[in-house]
Scaffold this motif. Structure first.
Motif, mmCIF file in Angstrom:
data_model
loop_
_atom_site.group_PDB
_atom_site.id
_atom_site.type_symbol
_atom_site.label_atom_id
_atom_site.label_comp_id
_atom_site.label_asym_id
_atom_site.label_seq_id
_atom_site.Cartn_x
_atom_site.Cartn_y
_atom_site.Cartn_z
ATOM 1 N N LEU A 36 3.307 11.428 -45.939
ATOM 2 C CA LEU A 36 4.055 10.487 -46.779
ATOM 3 C C LEU A 36 5.513 10.277 -46.397
ATOM 4 C CD1 LEU A 36 2.758 11.690 -50.264
ATOM 5 C CD2 LEU A 36 1.929 9.754 -48.938
ATOM 6 N N ALA A 37 6.080 11.202 -45.618
ATOM 7 C CA ALA A 37 7.535 11.147 -45.407
ATOM 8 C C ALA A 37 8.005 9.857 -44.751
ATOM 9 C CB ALA A 37 7.986 12.344 -44.593
ATOM 10 N N HIS A 38 7.156 9.201 -43.950
ATOM 11 C CA HIS A 38 7.599 7.966 -43.296
ATOM 12 C C HIS A 38 7.242 6.725 -44.121
ATOM 13 C CE1 HIS A 38 3.497 8.668 -41.916
ATOM 14 N NE2 HIS A 38 3.378 7.374 -41.797
ATOM 15 N N ARG A 39 6.680 6.949 -45.307
ATOM 16 C CA ARG A 39 6.343 5.809 -46.168
ATOM 17 C C ARG A 39 7.519 5.534 -47.125
ATOM 18 N NH1 ARG A 39 1.502 4.676 -43.615
ATOM 19 N NH2 ARG A 39 0.190 6.502 -43.529
ATOM 20 N N PRO A 40 7.627 4.300 -47.595
ATOM 21 C CA PRO A 40 8.789 3.966 -48.428
ATOM 22 C C PRO A 40 8.652 4.431 -49.879
ATOM 23 C CG PRO A 40 7.449 2.022 -48.066
ATOM 24 C CD PRO A 40 6.792 3.123 -47.306
#
Lengths: 246, 548
Positions: free
Chosen positions: B110-114
């Motif tokens: 999830l870390a690269h999702r907004p």
């Protein structure tokens, strides 16, 4: 800083829309750390980075809305089905439900994973998982793509499709940041290459320029010379002599 | 309305719903994945984990109802209900559903999702509330109904019970969040997971043990006579802070009740505030980074010294190395094997409960059989447990190595059996021998009895290998299947062992000659069975294939 050592140092890269940048380096050179910083997953101790025109560290959400990322780890929620996973991802990007459904139906059909749509991800083969990962990185039509070993586990046909797809996306003006150890692929599809070692950029240019600048005959040889790796011949000789021990 | 409220507090409604739905699916499907492995595609099964959970905790509520019926003391029964609820929430969060708090996987996926940190936090909180709500609701159904009906009709008391239970659960849940977050600052996640797994073992010990103690106390009518009233000192017990709600509803409150209840509520609010900002993706990133940094561990070299000759080369060495190292590093395997310890200890305690000792089977066979029968039950269970644990593993895919190398699969299966005998069954029986030495009249008796039990256990293991030969760690884990096969195994083993022990103690041990003959017969049987098993295993090994 990673485990008390400088993972990436004085790295300055500029990638233009429509460019496919091959980002190379030996194991532990800092490629994945760089990608994690550019995707807002890691915060550097100093420096700045802009992706799609936004400051990664000041406006991370703006950046994340505009990027697609395929991690080398291939991490996904194993207990979901491909449909559930794509549904979940498209919700995070606020895709309209009807648009999302149409897109992920098309994508899983094109990537040949439609027959696994209701199976858990944990049950899928490596290649099928990779296709799903690619579909989930593209579903929101990102402006910038960060691909870390995107061809992992793909069969020849699927790899061909992905390579062609990347070229077409670049021709549409998308920016592609491509990390791979398969130098033939990098040489063939990347418009420019950056090689890093020990966290620092050591050369940049087209494949041809790098080969010329290093007096090498192939990109592979140039890479080996630049990253200080002993020649393949030396290493293989050492392996043979180790195996000859009785 | 709800969406507007979320937007108003800065939470992205759509992402919130997607994250919450995802967390629930992941949590409640964990463990069900393996059950589907290898099966053809099929329809989704809803949320079976949720029902299993509710059923289990509903049963706990049923057990609590006996205390509520037995005792008229609301303060006492309420405190018991709150204690059990808090204990159940704590153990579940620590042992089974750590991902409810925060999972390192979140960072990778999830870390690269907004996703904004407030949205992530609220989704985590909602997940925690749902989870706590399921546990509390399931435990509370029967007790709450009993409180409503026990003294005429008192819905307020029922409501207060439910309210108190929810409060107790929330305090516990957020205390676990606090504990987990702070422990992870100083302890490597892998080590923490190991500690939590040992807590699972401790939990099974407590559950078995308290079940035994509980039924004994119930039999003796202790709960009916027990005096436990509100006092200043009882305010030191966290469960009583929430029993306070019940006392208020029952109209039996004092200043202490008010103070204790206020303390409980304030602490809960403080912990919720603390959790804000901690249940974030940045915290998941910290977890992930910690997980990536390898844990400093002492690595022992795999030298031959101290290894039996049979495990020094070839398939014997491979089997010994694999099983010993899996025991060291594979938490599930280690715990399933170690599960024998609480069982043995409790059965031993049960045998010794009346204070007359285990008795020497050579001197008083009838009393020995009567006192130690449960212990032999555990002993018979051990080979079944070992074989069941050894067959299935998360690393089952790695078993390709047995098929792609020129190893003799038959020898591997037999070596596996030998490893179990040498490294698990023999030490276990030796430990039992030490216990026997406190009760038997002579060391000779202990030695003969342990030797006899070792031969019997080995024969039993041979039979298991003979009937169902398999390569170690070569089958996927299937929840439920192992439980049922182990259950059948236990029944067979229990019958088998009861007959053997009765025959040995009553008919064989009284005569030295008979004892010697039986020892000899068992030794010969072992040798003959070894040949027969080897032959069958070799034949079966030819058909073993890598099907994953």
């Amino acid at each position: 800083m990673y485990e008390n050592r400088r993972a990436v140092d004085h790295l300055s890269i500029d990638v233009q829309p429509g460019e496919i940048l091959g980002f190379l380096g030996p194991n532990g050179a800092g490629k994945s750390t760089t990608v994690k910083m550019l995707t807002g997953m890691l915060t550097p101790s100093s420096g700045e980075a802009y992706v799609a025109g936004f400051d990664v560290f000041k406006e991370p959400l703006r950046v994340k809305e505009r990027i697609g990322y395929i991690p080398e780890s291939g991490a996904m929620y194993e207990s979901l089905t491909p449909m559930e996973y794509l549904d979940f991802v498209s919700s995070l990007y606020h895709l309209k439900p009807d648009v999302a459904v149409a897109r992920f139906n098309d994508l899983i059909e094109i990537f040949g994973i439609a027959q696994y749509r209701d199976q858990r991800i944990s049950e899928l083969s490596k290649g099928t998982r990779q296709k799903l990962l690619i579909a989930s990185a593209l579903i929101h039509r990102p402006e910038v793509l960060f691909l870390d070993e995107p061809l992992n586990g793909l069969d020849t046909n699927a790899a061909l499709v992905v390579k062609e797809l990347l070229r077409k996306l670049a021709s549409q003006g998308k920016t592609i940041f491509f990390c791979s150890h398969i130098l033939e692929v990098v040489e063939r599809i990347c418009t420019r290459i950056v090689i890093i070692d020990k966290g620092q950029q050591i050369i940049t240019g087209t494949a041809g320029q790098i080969v010329r600048d290093t007096d090498a005959s192939t990109l592979e040889e140039a890479f080996s010379k630049l990253t200080g790796v002993r020649t393949a011949e030396d290493l293989s000789d050492d392996v043979i002599s180790a195996l000859d021990r009785v | 309305m709800f969406a507007r409220l979320l937007t108003w507090i800065g939470v992205d409604h759509r992402q919130f719903v997607a994250l919450l739905r995802l967390s629930l699916m992941v949590d409640f499907r964990t463990g069900m994945i393996a059950a589907r492995k290898g099966k053809s595609k099929g329809k989704r099964r809803g949320l079976p984990g949720l029902w299993q959970l509710a059923l289990f905790y509903g049963f706990l509520g049923l057990v609590l109802s006996f205390v509520i019926i037995e005792s008229a003391n609301v303060f006492f029964t309420g405190t018991v209900v709150m204690t059990i609820t808090m204990f159940a929430v704590a153990m579940s969060l620590l042992v089974e559903f750590q991902s409810v708090i925060v999972s390192p996987d979140d960072y990778h996926i999830l870390a690269h999702r907004p996703i904004g940190s407030r949205t992530f936090f609220m989704a985590r909180m909602a997940n925690l509330f749902v989870y706590i709500g399921v546990i509390t609701g399931a435990i509370g159904v029967i007790p709450v109904a009993l409180y409503v009906l026990r003294d005429g009709f008192n819905p307020l008391l029922g409501l207060a019970t439910l309210f108190g239970m929810m409060g107790a659960s929330l305090l516990t849940g957020f205390f676990i969040v606090f504990l987990y977050i702070n422990l992870l600052r100083v302890v490597h996640p892998a080590r923490l997971r190991r500690v939590f797994s040992y807590m699972q073992l401790l939990l099974s010990f407590i559950v078995y043990g308290s079940g035994m103690i509980f039924s004994t106390l119930l039999d003796k009518g202790v709960f009916a006579r027990l005096v436990f009233e509100q006092d200043v000192w009882t305010a030191l017990l966290p469960p009583t802070w929430f029993t306070g709600f019940m006392m208020l509803a029952a109209g039996r409150w004092s200043e202490v009740t008010l103070l204790a209840t206020t303390l409980g509520v304030c602490l809960t609010v403080m912990l919720v505030v603390y959790a804000y900002g901690k249940l974030s993706l940045s915290y998941a990133a910290l977890l992930a980074r910690q997980s990536e940094v390898s844990e400093k561990r002492v690595v022992h070299s795999a030298r031959h010294r101290g290894t039996l000759p049979m495990f020094r080369r070839g398939e014997g060495r491979a089997a010994a190395l694999l099983i010993r190292n899996q025991f060291k590093h594979d938490q599930k395997f280690r715990l399933s094997v170690l599960a024998i310890i609480p069982l043995t200890v409790l059965y031993l305690i049960a045998g010794l409960a009346e204070g007359t000792g285990l008795a020497d089977p050579f001197v008083d066979p009838a009393r020995h059989v009567a006192k130690a029968n449960l212990l032999y039950f555990a002993m018979a269970f051990f080979p079944v447990l070992l074989m069941a644990s050894l067959a299935r593993s998360d690393s089952f895919r790695a078993s390709w190595i047995f098929h792609a190398t020129p190893s003799d699969k038959g020898k591997l299966v037999l070596a596996m059996k030998d490893v179990l005998v040498v490294y698990f069954i023999a030490p276990y029986l030796l430990a039992l021998g030490v216990i026997f030495s406190f009760f038997f009249t002579s060391f000779q008796h202990v030695a003969v009895h342990v030797l006899m039990l070792t031969l019997v256990s080995h024969l039993f293991l041979q039979m298991l290998v003979f009937t169902n030969p398999f390569l170690p760690f070569s089958l996927p884990l299937r929840k439920g299947e192992r439980t049922s096969s182990v259950f059948i195994g236990i029944l067979v083993a229990a019958v088998f062992m009861t007959i053997i022990i009765n025959v040995l103690a009553r008919l064989v041990y009284p005569s030295a000659t008979a004892t010697s003959i039986v020892l000899l017969v068992l030794a010969v049987m072992t040798l003959l069975f070894e040949r027969a098993a080897a032959e069958r295993v070799r034949r079966k090994a030819l058909t073993m294939q890598y099907l994953h």
